[in-house]
Motif scaffolding. Structure first.
Motif, short mmCIF file in Angstrom:
data_model
loop_
_atom_site.label_atom_id
_atom_site.label_comp_id
_atom_site.label_asym_id
_atom_site.label_seq_id
_atom_site.Cartn_x
_atom_site.Cartn_y
_atom_site.Cartn_z
N SER A 88 -13.08 103.36 52.04
CA SER A 88 -12.05 103.13 53.06
C SER A 88 -12.23 101.80 53.80
O SER A 88 -11.29 101.32 54.45
CB SER A 88 -12.05 104.27 54.08
N SER B 183 -12.80 98.91 52.40
CA SER B 183 -12.57 97.78 51.50
C SER B 183 -11.61 96.75 52.08
O SER B 183 -11.89 95.54 52.06
CB SER B 183 -12.06 98.27 50.15
N SER B 184 -10.48 97.19 52.59
CA SER B 184 -9.49 96.24 53.11
C SER B 184 -10.03 95.46 54.31
O SER B 184 -9.84 94.24 54.41
CB SER B 184 -8.21 96.98 53.52
N THR B 185 -10.70 96.16 55.22
CA THR B 185 -11.30 95.50 56.38
C THR B 185 -12.33 94.48 55.95
O THR B 185 -12.40 93.36 56.49
CB THR B 185 -11.96 96.54 57.31
N ASP B 186 -13.12 94.84 54.96
CA ASP B 186 -14.13 93.95 54.42
C ASP B 186 -13.51 92.67 53.85
O ASP B 186 -13.95 91.56 54.16
CB ASP B 186 -14.92 94.69 53.32
N ILE B 187 -12.47 92.84 53.07
CA ILE B 187 -11.82 91.69 52.43
C ILE B 187 -11.20 90.76 53.47
O ILE B 187 -11.34 89.53 53.39
CB ILE B 187 -10.76 92.15 51.41
N VAL B 188 -10.53 91.31 54.47
CA VAL B 188 -9.90 90.49 55.50
C VAL B 188 -10.95 89.66 56.24
O VAL B 188 -10.76 88.45 56.49
CB VAL B 188 -9.11 91.36 56.50
N GLN C 232 -12.05 86.87 53.92
CA GLN C 232 -10.99 85.85 53.76
C GLN C 232 -10.98 84.89 54.94
O GLN C 232 -10.90 83.67 54.77
CB GLN C 232 -9.63 86.53 53.65
N ARG D 285 -14.18 94.31 42.49
CA ARG D 285 -13.41 94.50 43.73
C ARG D 285 -13.28 93.20 44.51
O ARG D 285 -12.18 92.81 44.92
CB ARG D 285 -14.09 95.57 44.60
N HIS E 247 -9.70 90.94 45.00
CA HIS E 247 -9.01 90.89 46.30
C HIS E 247 -9.39 89.69 47.17
O HIS E 247 -8.62 89.31 48.05
CB HIS E 247 -9.27 92.18 47.05
#
Length: 226
Positions: free
Chosen positions: A38, A40-45, A48, A77, A81
């Motif tokens: 869950s 993953s998105s926070t990690d990627i942002v 970035q 992953r 992303h």
């Protein structure tokens, strides 16, 4: 605790036990993130935002966007992303062959921009000279002993293109070095990482603490090195 961790890193089982652990982990995003899919998105942002600051920096400090290396890539992953949206080509470095096999499916829609799938451990990898604009290492360096980590970083320095960066994103202990006997890895404090960076001839260019992660996990830092 630190003495136990250092003892563990000197034993042959340090690497074989880790390999045995990862062979049993499912080749999924949740598997790559230890059940914390869950985040993953926070990690990627967070990653970035950190990387883009170097891609829009003054020319002398700016990294180019030609080629990146994803170390401990798992099923890809981070490549999918984070790296592929920012770089023209990405190589994946991963010692678990089953993960790389899954990565070829997971990244199928980006296949033309994947360079090499490299099935090796970091301790055995030798990058070509001046190949990469970015070498990205995330949640993998705890599987290297101090000596192997210093050697790995020295080789990575030689593999960087002009103005290139090594970036690490890792769990950070409050103090010393902590050994995890479940996956045969260590978690280093920021002070311990600084010792390794110094031994490898690297300097911290920028560091940032990841925000909005669950409170029960380790602090996670992103650190850029040259």
């Amino acid at each position: 605790m630190a003495d136990d961790a250092r003892d563990a890193m000197t034993k042959k089982a340090f690497y074989s036990d880790a390999k045995n652990y990862w062979e049993k982990v499912p080749a999924t995003v949740d598997g790559m993130l230890g059940g914390y899919g869950s985040i993953s998105s926070t990690d990627i942002v967070g990653s970035q935002q950190f990387l883009k600051s170097f891609m829009h920096a003054p020319w002398a400090e700016r990294i180019q966007n030609r080629k990146a290396l994803d170390c401990g890539a798992g099923i890809g992953r981070v490549s999918k992303h984070l790296l592929l949206p920012l770089f023209q080509s990405v190589d994946l470095l991963e010692q678990e062959k089953a993960f790389l096999d899954e990565a070829k499916t997971y990244l199928a829609d980006k296949a033309e921009r994947i360079g090499d799938y490299i099935n090796k451990g970091l301790q055995d990898f030798m990058p070509p000279p001046k190949m990469y604009d970015l070498i990205w290492c995330q949640w993998v360096l705890g599987h290297l002993s101090d000596d192997h980590l210093v050697s790995f970083f020295k080789r990575c320095k030689e593999g960087l293109a002009d103005s290139g960066l090594i970036c690490i994103k890792e769990n950070i202990a409050k103090k010393g070095v902590i050994f995890d006997d479940q996956d045969s890895s260590v978690t280093r404090s920021y002070k311990e990482y600084l010792k390794v960076f110094n031994a490898a001839g690297l300097k911290v260019v920028k560091e940032h603490t990841q925000t909005n992660f669950p409170l029960e996990i380790y602090t996670v830092k992103i650190i850029a090195l040259r």
